[in-house]
Design a protein around this motif. Structure first.
Motif, short mmCIF file in Angstrom:
data_model
loop_
_atom_site.label_atom_id
_atom_site.label_comp_id
_atom_site.label_asym_id
_atom_site.label_seq_id
_atom_site.Cartn_x
_atom_site.Cartn_y
_atom_site.Cartn_z
N SER A 30 47.56 50.45 56.07
CA SER A 30 48.08 51.52 55.22
C SER A 30 47.33 52.81 55.48
O SER A 30 46.25 52.82 56.08
N PHE A 31 47.93 53.90 55.02
CA PHE A 31 47.30 55.21 55.10
C PHE A 31 47.58 55.95 53.80
O PHE A 31 48.73 56.11 53.40
N ASP A 32 46.54 56.38 53.13
CA ASP A 32 46.65 57.15 51.90
C ASP A 32 46.55 58.64 52.27
O ASP A 32 45.47 59.12 52.59
N GLU A 33 47.68 59.32 52.25
CA GLU A 33 47.71 60.73 52.67
C GLU A 33 46.86 61.62 51.76
O GLU A 33 46.30 62.61 52.22
N GLU A 34 46.75 61.27 50.51
CA GLU A 34 45.98 62.10 49.57
C GLU A 34 44.49 62.07 49.89
O GLU A 34 43.83 63.11 49.91
N SER A 35 43.96 60.88 50.18
CA SER A 35 42.52 60.77 50.46
C SER A 35 42.20 60.80 51.95
O SER A 35 41.05 61.01 52.33
N GLY A 36 43.21 60.56 52.79
CA GLY A 36 42.99 60.51 54.23
C GLY A 36 42.38 59.22 54.72
O GLY A 36 41.89 59.13 55.85
N VAL A 37 42.43 58.17 53.89
CA VAL A 37 41.81 56.89 54.23
C VAL A 37 42.84 55.94 54.84
O VAL A 37 43.91 55.72 54.27
N ILE A 38 42.46 55.39 55.99
CA ILE A 38 43.27 54.38 56.65
C ILE A 38 42.65 53.02 56.37
O ILE A 38 41.43 52.85 56.50
N SER A 39 43.47 52.05 56.00
CA SER A 39 43.02 50.66 55.90
C SER A 39 43.50 49.97 57.17
O SER A 39 44.68 50.06 57.52
N ALA A 40 42.57 49.33 57.85
CA ALA A 40 42.90 48.68 59.12
C ALA A 40 42.30 47.28 59.17
O ALA A 40 41.28 47.01 58.53
N ARG A 41 42.94 46.42 59.92
CA ARG A 41 42.49 45.04 60.07
C ARG A 41 42.25 44.77 61.54
O ARG A 41 43.16 44.91 62.36
N LEU A 42 41.03 44.39 61.88
CA LEU A 42 40.73 43.97 63.25
C LEU A 42 41.20 42.54 63.40
O LEU A 42 41.06 41.72 62.49
#
Length: 77
Positions: A30-42
């Motif tokens: 996911s990507f939260d446009e408001e905070s600029g945080v990407i959640s990623a899974r290796l």
């Protein structure tokens, strides 16, 4: 092109090949446009590697922040 499309393009061209060469991969959850945080899974070998957090920070986050200024950080999903 939307931000998520740009993120996925950078992942596909600049990050994924390096991870796949070591038996791993990455999934943008996911990507939260408001905070600029990407959640990623290796995934694969990278998901179970003891250096996974370092890979996420030094490889994934560094490249994405350099290529897409709207990205503030990448966190593990």
């Amino acid at each position: 092109m939307s931000l998520i499309d740009r993120i996925n393009e950078v992942v596909d061209k600049s990050i994924r090949p390096a991870l796949q060469s070591h038996g791993g991969d990455v999934e943008v959850v996911s990507f939260d446009e408001e905070s600029g945080v990407i959640s990623a899974r290796l995934q694969g070998a990278c998901g179970t590697c003891p250096f996974a957090q370092e890979t996420l920070r030094m490889q994934v986050e560094a490249v994405l922040k350099r290529e897409i200024p709207e990205v503030s950080s990448v966190v593990r999903a």
